[in-house]
Design a protein around this motif. Structure first.
Motif, mmCIF file in Angstrom:
data_model
loop_
_atom_site.group_PDB
_atom_site.id
_atom_site.type_symbol
_atom_site.label_atom_id
_atom_site.label_comp_id
_atom_site.label_asym_id
_atom_site.label_seq_id
_atom_site.Cartn_x
_atom_site.Cartn_y
_atom_site.Cartn_z
ATOM 1 N N GLU A 74 -9.466 8.457 -33.087
ATOM 2 C CA GLU A 74 -8.343 8.766 -32.202
ATOM 3 C C GLU A 74 -7.420 7.587 -31.905
ATOM 4 O OE1 GLU A 74 -9.825 10.736 -28.728
ATOM 5 O OE2 GLU A 74 -10.662 12.409 -29.881
ATOM 6 N N ALA A 75 -7.556 6.498 -32.666
ATOM 7 C CA ALA A 75 -6.676 5.333 -32.499
ATOM 8 C C ALA A 75 -5.862 5.144 -33.779
ATOM 9 C CB ALA A 75 -7.496 4.085 -32.208
ATOM 10 N N PRO A 76 -4.563 4.809 -33.654
ATOM 11 C CA PRO A 76 -3.745 4.601 -34.857
ATOM 12 C C PRO A 76 -4.276 3.443 -35.692
ATOM 13 C CG PRO A 76 -2.380 4.687 -32.870
ATOM 14 C CD PRO A 76 -3.790 4.637 -32.417
ATOM 15 N N MET A 77 -4.189 3.583 -37.018
ATOM 16 C CA MET A 77 -4.657 2.535 -37.923
ATOM 17 C C MET A 77 -3.811 2.547 -39.186
ATOM 18 S SD MET A 77 -8.475 1.957 -39.543
ATOM 19 C CE MET A 77 -9.215 1.419 -38.014
ATOM 20 N N GLU A 78 -3.596 1.374 -39.747
ATOM 21 C CA GLU A 78 -2.882 1.273 -41.022
ATOM 22 C C GLU A 78 -3.848 1.617 -42.150
ATOM 23 O OE1 GLU A 78 0.377 0.597 -41.577
ATOM 24 O OE2 GLU A 78 0.622 0.641 -39.392
ATOM 25 N N LEU A 79 -3.307 2.177 -43.225
ATOM 26 C CA LEU A 79 -4.132 2.549 -44.366
ATOM 27 C C LEU A 79 -4.860 1.337 -44.951
ATOM 28 C CD1 LEU A 79 -4.961 4.874 -46.303
ATOM 29 C CD2 LEU A 79 -2.994 4.229 -47.712
ATOM 30 N N SER A 80 -4.213 0.185 -44.926
ATOM 31 C CA SER A 80 -4.804 -1.036 -45.486
ATOM 32 C C SER A 80 -6.043 -1.497 -44.714
ATOM 33 C CB SER A 80 -3.768 -2.164 -45.511
ATOM 34 O OG SER A 80 -3.275 -2.398 -44.198
ATOM 35 N N GLU A 81 -6.205 -1.033 -43.476
ATOM 36 C CA GLU A 81 -7.354 -1.428 -42.653
ATOM 37 C C GLU A 81 -8.502 -0.415 -42.717
ATOM 38 O OE1 GLU A 81 -5.545 -1.550 -38.815
ATOM 39 O OE2 GLU A 81 -4.373 -3.344 -39.224
ATOM 40 N N LEU A 82 -8.257 0.748 -43.338
ATOM 41 C CA LEU A 82 -9.230 1.837 -43.311
ATOM 42 C C LEU A 82 -10.522 1.483 -44.042
ATOM 43 C CD1 LEU A 82 -10.009 4.740 -42.595
ATOM 44 C CD2 LEU A 82 -8.809 5.497 -44.655
ATOM 45 N N ARG A 83 -10.417 0.860 -45.206
ATOM 46 C CA ARG A 83 -11.619 0.551 -45.982
ATOM 47 C C ARG A 83 -12.565 -0.367 -45.213
ATOM 48 N NH1 ARG A 83 -11.064 -1.856 -51.989
ATOM 49 N NH2 ARG A 83 -9.372 -0.341 -51.878
ATOM 50 N N ALA A 84 -12.020 -1.423 -44.624
ATOM 51 C CA ALA A 84 -12.848 -2.365 -43.863
ATOM 52 C C ALA A 84 -13.492 -1.687 -42.656
ATOM 53 C CB ALA A 84 -12.002 -3.558 -43.422
ATOM 54 N N ALA A 85 -12.754 -0.795 -42.009
ATOM 55 C CA ALA A 85 -13.297 -0.076 -40.849
ATOM 56 C C ALA A 85 -14.435 0.855 -41.275
ATOM 57 C CB ALA A 85 -12.194 0.718 -40.157
#
Length: 202
Positions: A74-85
């Motif tokens: 439920e928090a905004p995130m950039e696509l570039s940060e998704l893999r690490a998350a």
């Protein structure tokens, strides 16, 4: 002075040779086909069998809205940060006792996933989400699994998981394919790909 007739080339067998060459190339050529996204539909649900109980902390919710905005937990995130998350969630290893993970290298946060075998990534899309965004999000999530599988494969077998899969599909692989299958299965059991796709929202 009499003109010499030019000798004729017998081309009667040229058609046979061309036909044999055509057959040779048809038989020996391999055509690579795109495998697409590896997803399977869930098996039929047995009415008597109860679905497994999932703890809320073992579910990583990824949502893409109709404006192609990415929301993670439920928090905004950039696509570039998704893999690490996703890697941090899957490899957290915050479980205790039977849920403990002795090969995880994560933060061991008790509020996050217990074990990679229990962790589920839930992907929710809006029907108006663009196909390009949908595929990009899928790629990042699958890449997170591959990153963890590559790491454990290097530790156990000194070879990346992706290379092991390529070797398994290689018809000229000189090694023992049964042994390779067992190794791949072991890695998949350590980091099973549990990617759940919810029904798209209207």
């Amino acid at each position: 002075m009499a003109r010499r007739a030019a000798p004729e080339v017998n081309a009667g067998s040229m058609a046979d040779i061309a036909f044999l060459l055509l057959i040779f190339f048809l038989v020996t050529t391999t055509i690579e086909t795109d495998s697409g996204i590896s997803r399977k539909l869930p098996p039929p649900v047995d009415e008597q069998e109860k679905p497994p109980i999932l703890k809320e902390k073992n579910i990583f919710v990824v949502e893409v809205n109709k404006n192609n905005d990415l929301l993670v937990e439920e928090a905004p995130m950039e696509l570039s940060e998704l893999r690490a998350a996703a890697v941090a969630f899957l490899d957290n290893g915050g479980g205790k006792g039977d849920d403990a993970c002795n090969y995880c290298q994560g933060a061991k946060d008790p509020a996050s996933s217990d074990n990679p075998t229990k962790a589920v990534i839930s992907l929710r899309n809006n029907r108006e989400t663009s196909y390009a965004t949908y595929i990009a999000v899928q790629n990042e999530l699958v890449a997170a699994y591959n990153e963890l599988r590559n790491r454990v494969a290097m530790q156990l077998y000194n070879k990346t998981f992706i290379q092991m899969e390529k070797d398994l599909n290689d018809v000229n692989y000189p090694g023992n394919k049964e042994k390779l299958k067992d190794q791949i299965k072991r890695i998949q059991e350590l980091y099973p790909e549990k990617l759940s796709e919810a029904e798209p929202k209207k």
